[in-house]
Design a protein around this motif. Structure first.
Motif, PDB file in Angstrom:
ATOM      1  N   GLY A  66      -1.202   9.789   4.107  1.00 48.31           N
ATOM      2  CA  GLY A  66      -1.646   7.919   4.193  1.00 48.31           C
ATOM      3  C   GLY A  66      -1.618   7.810   5.555  1.00 48.31           C
ATOM      4  N   PRO A  70       1.236   4.443   5.441  1.00 49.55           N
ATOM      5  CA  PRO A  70       0.792   4.722   4.846  1.00 49.55           C
ATOM      6  C   PRO A  70       0.835   3.491   2.940  1.00 49.55           C
ATOM      7  N   GLU A  71       1.701   2.272   4.144  1.00 50.54           N
ATOM      8  CA  GLU A  71       1.559   0.713   2.725  1.00 50.54           C
ATOM      9  C   GLU A  71       0.513   0.195   3.621  1.00 50.54           C
ATOM     10  N   GLY A 145       6.472  11.230  -0.206  1.00 51.58           N
ATOM     11  CA  GLY A 145       5.754   9.880   0.790  1.00 51.58           C
ATOM     12  C   GLY A 145       5.630   8.414   0.003  1.00 51.58           C
ATOM     13  N   TRP A 147       7.002   5.349   0.189  1.00 52.23           N
ATOM     14  CA  TRP A 147       7.893   4.684   1.482  1.00 52.23           C
ATOM     15  C   TRP A 147       8.357   3.577   0.647  1.00 52.23           C
TER      16      TRP A 147
END
Length: 517
Positions: A66, A70-71, A145, A147
């Motif tokens: 990511g 990542p988000e 990962g 999150w």
């Protein structure tokens, strides 16, 4: 969302009463308590950071999928307003609110304001780095990962405590007990300071004529006791619609930051109409920092998510009938009967549309069977415009000037509302049509227009002109009689400079010349 039970709300109200007593007996008692709590709040985070590094995993920073976002980048900005990030830095404001009770405010206020921000940045950054490095995905019940699932995980409610527990190191397990104690003690420091801040804000309303003079009543310790009681009642009332930490913090952050937009507007307007007033601090590069500060405050409100913003707007707009019933009548802008009728009609409409809208004062908005956003937005905008036009029609010339010069503020609020709803990461629907970057860019454009419109709307009020005249007369007397004090305080021209948030009148740039400023 985890919420308080009935017993939990009762316990919270008991804490508020304790905070009330600490504030009631004066700044000296409060300061003595706060001194020891300040040391506690320094030591525990520093030790926690050091402990977390004993369980540090560098792979959490380098070997997970990511990348750095990542988000998505949008969630970072949303977390600033809703996750307590901005809330953690709001402590600088208290240095300003308590400035009137400092013996040397010209030295203490800048020192306290700057150090509060710098120290908080260092401490919270180190804690965040330590937590991310110590995160044990298996212990948290998460896939590596993931999150986005952290808040709802086993670690979600007690992340630092859980990180120390998962380490398996004896010293860390022992210290984790102190974190549980700290979780109860540290927020109490914020609680009693914020209650005192709210009392001084109410005091400022009384000083500046926006509230009854009773808000200025002091006890023998110099504390505005009636303002403190009102702050207590309002604070306890918020446990009902916002019985969770996240909802309360999101609301407080957005409403507080919304008030900061006035600072960016006030600087250029005061320099135009009251540039000769003495002040202990002068902002350099104001033409740059004033609009940047305004835009930053507006964007933090934008990032608060739609459900929070709906409640913030509900709280802001419910003050409009209060303005008509008290301030407009007191100032002689409008007669009592039409102002009262206008306020009652708007309040009735406000209650109905927010009940049917299903967003305001709800734990999990929107409620089933509520209006769609389109109908709610149109009804809300129509109600606000109706009130503003109605107040303008029933007011005299002076009142109409104040009402019309406040149009920039309502433009900004109403224009940002649909943009917020239809923007990814901060909007209401599951698949908002506007990408986060474009939505943020539109919001910045709205803020820029509102800023320059607001600056152009500023004007010199009679009160500000009188303050400038009084200080000029005081300076002339001082020149004629060397050794006499110079300034605009009490005893100079028979008038004390008003203050919006403190119990002293030393900073002219904290006073606005009119609603348009």
């Amino acid at each position: 969302v985890t919420v308080l039970t009935g017993a939990g709300i009762g316990f919270a109200i008991g804490l508020m009463l304790f905070f009330f007593l600490l504030n009631f007996f004066g700044i000296r008692l409060l300061g003595e308590w706060n001194r020891w709590f300040t040391w506690w709040k320094f030591i525990i985070p520093i030790v926690t950071f050091c402990m977390l590094f004993l369980a540090f995993r560098g792979s959490n920073f380098t070997a997970l999928p990511g990348g750095f976002f990542p988000e998505g980048a949008g969630n970072i900005f949303v977390a600033m307003s809703t996750g307590g990030v901005i809330f953690a830095f709001l402590g600088f404001r208290q240095a300003l609110d308590y400035a009137g009770e400092s013996k040397r405010p010209q030295r203490d206020v800048p020192l306290a304001t700057i150090s509060a921000v710098v120290i908080a940045v260092i401490m919270y950054a180190l804690l965040q780095i330590g937590l991310v490095g110590a995160l044990n995905w298996g212990s948290a019940g998460l896939h590596i990962g993931n999150w986005g699932g952290f808040t709802g995980s086993k670690w979600g409610a007690t992340p630092l405590y859980s990180a120390l527990q998962a380490s398996g190191i004896g010293a860390l397990l022992t210290f984790s007990t102190f974190l549980l104690v700290d979780a109860g003690l540290s927020p109490t420091g914020t609680g009693w300071i914020y209650l005192g801040t709210s009392a001084r804000t109410n005091y400022g309303l009384g000083v500046n004529g926006y509230g009854p003079k009773g808000l200025q009543w002091h006890n023998k310790w110099g504390i505005p006791w009636l303002s403190l009681i009102i702050a207590l009642v309002i604070g306890c009332a918020f446990f009902v619609p916002a019985p969770s930490w996240y909802k309360l913090v999101g609301f407080i952050t957005s409403t507080t930051v919304l008030t900061y937009i006035m600072g960016g507007l006030g600087v250029p307007v005061f320099r135009k109409y009251a540039g000769s007033l003495r002040r202990p601090f002068r902002l350099g590069w104001a033409s740059l920092f004033a609009p940047l500060g305004f835009i930053a405050a507006a964007m933090l409100v934008f990032f608060s998510t739609f459900s929070t913003l709906a409640s913030v707007y509900g709280a802001v707009f419910i003050g409009m009938p209060l303005f008509a019933w008290y301030f407009a009548i007191k100032k002689g802008w409008a007669k009592a009967l039409p102002a009262t009728i206008l306020g009652v009609v708007f309040l009735g409409g406000w209650i109905y549309l927010n009940y049917m809208g299903g967003w305001v004062l709800r734990v999990k908005p929107p409620v089933k069977g509520a209006w769609g956003f389109g109908a709610y937005d149109i009804a809300l905008s129509a109600a606000v415009i109706f009130f503003c036009v109605g107040l303008w029609l029933i007011s005299n010339g002076e009142g109409r000037k104040h009402v019309s010069h406040t149009a920039w503020f309502f433009f900004m609020l109403l224009a940002m509302f649909p943009v917020e709803y239809y923007t990814t990461d901060v909007g209401g629907p599951k698949n908002p049509p506007i990408a986060f970057g474009w939505g943020a860019l539109i919001a910045v454009g709205i803020a820029i227009v509102a800023y320059y419109w607001g600056v152009a709307s500023g004007f010199e009020t009679e009160e500000l002109a009188e303050i400038v005249r009084n200080e000029g007369a005081a300076a002339a007397r001082a020149a004629a009689a060397p050794g006499a004090p110079v300034g605009g305080g009490a005893g100079q021209g028979g008038q004390s400079l008003p203050s919006t948030s403190t119990m002293s009148g030393t900073d002219p740039e904290s006073r606005r010349p009119g609603p348009g400023s």
